[in-house]
Write an enzyme that holds these catalytic residues in place. Sequence first.
Site, PDB file in Angstrom:
ATOM      1  N   HIS A  77       1.557  -3.326  -2.436  1.00  0.00           N
ATOM      2  CA  HIS A  77       1.216  -2.943  -0.972  1.00  0.00           C
ATOM      3  C   HIS A  77       1.881  -1.628  -0.585  1.00  0.00           C
ATOM      4  CE1 HIS A  77       1.188  -3.390   3.250  1.00  0.00           C
ATOM      5  NE2 HIS A  77       2.368  -4.154   3.501  1.00  0.00           N
ATOM      6  N   HIS A 124       1.352   1.519   2.623  1.00  0.00           N
ATOM      7  CA  HIS A 124       0.992   1.970   3.871  1.00  0.00           C
ATOM      8  C   HIS A 124       0.199   3.125   3.918  1.00  0.00           C
ATOM      9  CE1 HIS A 124       4.817  -0.379   5.906  1.00  0.00           C
ATOM     10  NE2 HIS A 124       3.909  -1.293   5.161  1.00  0.00           N
ATOM     11  N   TYR A 148     -17.026   3.321  -8.814  1.00  0.00           N
ATOM     12  CA  TYR A 148     -15.328   2.668  -9.104  1.00  0.00           C
ATOM     13  C   TYR A 148     -15.064   2.072  -7.880  1.00  0.00           C
ATOM     14  CZ  TYR A 148     -15.362   4.670 -13.596  1.00  0.00           C
ATOM     15  OH  TYR A 148     -15.523   4.960 -15.207  1.00  0.00           O
TER      16      TYR A 148
END
Length: 217
Positions: free
Chosen positions: A95, A97, A122
Amino acid sequence: MSAEARLREQVCLFAKSLYDRGLTPGASGNISARMEDGRLLVTPTGSCFGRLDPARLSVLDQNQRHVDGDKPTKEVALHAAFYETRPAQTGAVVHLHSTHSVALSMLPETDPDNMLPPLTAYGIMKLGKVKLLPYFMPGDPAMGDAIRGLAGKRSAVVLAHHGPVVAGKDIEAACYAMEELEETAKLAILTRGLHPNMLSEAEIGGLVRTFNVEWED
């Protein structure tokens, strides 16, 4: 070197690479990786990807209880939901930002069911369809519930105003897919309003069939 020690080194190596290239700033983002016995290695809360210590990574048992290392990220529920709903396909969750995917999440014309336009082969091969989820306060367990609501049909989501989350078979695959997501979001931002040529439905179908891409409606 034991398998656990190697995995600890891998988590820190990939995290630093992501940080050094500006893909997640400050003390943002989190990574988890599943060990052979089912426990999870998780980056600690408030930690910087550029300065992780392999010995201080958080360890969670099979029930996501903290059993060793520093205090884990407050977004464990986000990771746990992928391991629960995609157990055979998930060995790591990343995860970030990252700037362009967050920017794309805030634009009103972004398709919430498939937020990345079909610009590159891709982007489709590595990610399939990327679901845009609504805004949640960081650490809200409802993020995990939202991922469970997808019933294991997506390997990548973006939390609006927050950032992308990608699950992969191992940490290498998850990180590479994450990078593809951010680069495709960057291309989408750069070409917005320029009417770029997209991959056709036939071309997308060829990729889906040839590379066994998950492409749920």
